[in-house]
Design a protein around this motif. Structure first.
Motif, PDB file in Angstrom:
ATOM      1  N   SER A  43       0.816  -1.228   0.000  1.00 53.67           N
ATOM      2  CA  SER A  43       0.000   0.000   0.000  1.00 53.67           C
ATOM      3  C   SER A  43       0.843   1.270   0.000  1.00 53.67           C
ATOM      4  O   SER A  43       0.295   2.371  -0.113  1.00 53.67           O
ATOM      5  CB  SER A  43      -0.959   0.002   1.194  1.00 53.67           C
ATOM      6  N   VAL A 214      -4.057   2.940   1.868  1.00 56.18           N
ATOM      7  CA  VAL A 214      -4.571   1.945   0.916  1.00 56.18           C
ATOM      8  C   VAL A 214      -4.252   2.454  -0.483  1.00 56.18           C
ATOM      9  O   VAL A 214      -4.578   3.603  -0.814  1.00 56.18           O
ATOM     10  CB  VAL A 214      -6.100   1.751   1.061  1.00 56.18           C
ATOM     11  N   ASP A 215      -3.591   1.609  -1.280  1.00 59.19           N
ATOM     12  CA  ASP A 215      -3.244   1.983  -2.653  1.00 59.19           C
ATOM     13  C   ASP A 215      -2.588   3.362  -2.735  1.00 59.19           C
ATOM     14  O   ASP A 215      -2.919   4.171  -3.613  1.00 59.19           O
ATOM     15  CB  ASP A 215      -4.501   1.978  -3.531  1.00 59.19           C
TER      16      ASP A 215
END
Ligand SMILES: Nc1ncnc2c1ncn2[C@@H]1O[C@H](COP(=O)(O)OP(=O)(O)OP(=O)(O)O)[C@@H](O)[C@H]1O
Length: 241
Positions: A43, A214-215
């Motif tokens: 991430s 996240v990402d």
């Protein structure tokens, strides 16, 4: 001293095309606070730490440490800032196996062509509870003790901020607890700034704040939660990914 990331992006040229590791991260790590960075594998946690510490340049956006924008520094000034103002601790300690604990602590200063006062080296190791291990080499120390030597080394130049990338990842529960207590003390007793990547909700709960990535984007921030609260949030996150 405060570290700020303004809309930081980082793209790597991977074999199968570009990989966006950070996608517009804005965050402030205030002086005297302890932040944990969590998120699924890949991430962008390590990338965030490397960019914030000036170990890697962001592709876009800006990083500011103690009022200095890293992108405006030349290589020499950046090296000096990293050496004097930033401490970094790794999961696998990164100690030099042929050197004693004291020599490992003194090494960054010696590499910079400066003398390390032996009383100060002794005091740095005493601060992490290792006054009786000064002459030991890494293989003669436990994992927790090796990590404490690495922390003493990272703190030797009295950096404004300490970054730790999974500092307890290779340690058992008891030695993890010792290292986390030490990091917490640095913030509470010495007003240092600590930013720590971890996968472990128990470790994260020691921090004042948990930032979720996240990402390559910060999706949430948790404060005042215990380990169970962090674990619940992570489970929900992993289900939704
Ligand atoms: N030097 C590099 N070259 C190419 N891609 C990279 C490089 N470093 C990281 N990446 C990619 O960037 C993304 C983020 O990586 P990063 O190591 O920051 O994630 P992470 O959250 O720390 O992961 P983990 O929890 O597994 O350690 C990943 O997709 C990774 O493959």
């Amino acid at each position: 001293m405060t570290v700020r990331l303004d809309d930081v992006g980082k793209t790597y040229d991977g074999g199968a095309g570009p990989v966006t590791a950070l996608d517009g991260v804005t965050a402030t790590f205030d002086e005297g606070t302890f932040t944990a960075v969590m998120g699924p594998s890949g991430s962008g946690k390590s990338t965030l730490l490397h960019c914030a510490a000036g170990l890697e340049p962001p592709t876009s956006g800006a990083v500011t440490i103690a009022g200095t924008r890293l992108g405006e520094l030349d290589e020499t000034a950046l090296t000096r800032l990293r050496r004097d103002r930033v401490g970094f601790v790794f999961q696998d300690f990164n100690l030099v196996s042929s050197l004693t604990a004291a020599q490992n602590v003194a090494l960054p200063l010696r590499l910079a062509g400066r003398r390390a006062d032996s009383d100060r080296v002794r005091a740095a190791l005493a601060e992490v509870g290792l006054e009786d291990r000064i002459g030991h080499r890494p293989r003669e120390l436990s994992g927790g003790q090796q990590q404490r030597v690495a922390i003493a080394r990272a703190l030797f130049t009295r950096p404004a901020v300490l970054f730790a990338d999974e500092p307890t990842g290779a340690l058992d529960n008891r030695t993890s607890h010792q290292v986390l207590t030490l990091l917490r003390d640095l913030v509470d007793r010495h007003g240092r700034t600590v930013v720590m990547v971890t996968h472990d909700p128990v470790s994260a709960a020691v921090a004042d704040r948990v930032v979720l990535l996240v990402d390559g984007r910060i999706t949430d921030e948790l404060t005042g939660v215990d380990a169970a609260g962090v674990a619940d949030r992570m489970t929900a996150l992993e289900r939704s990914c």
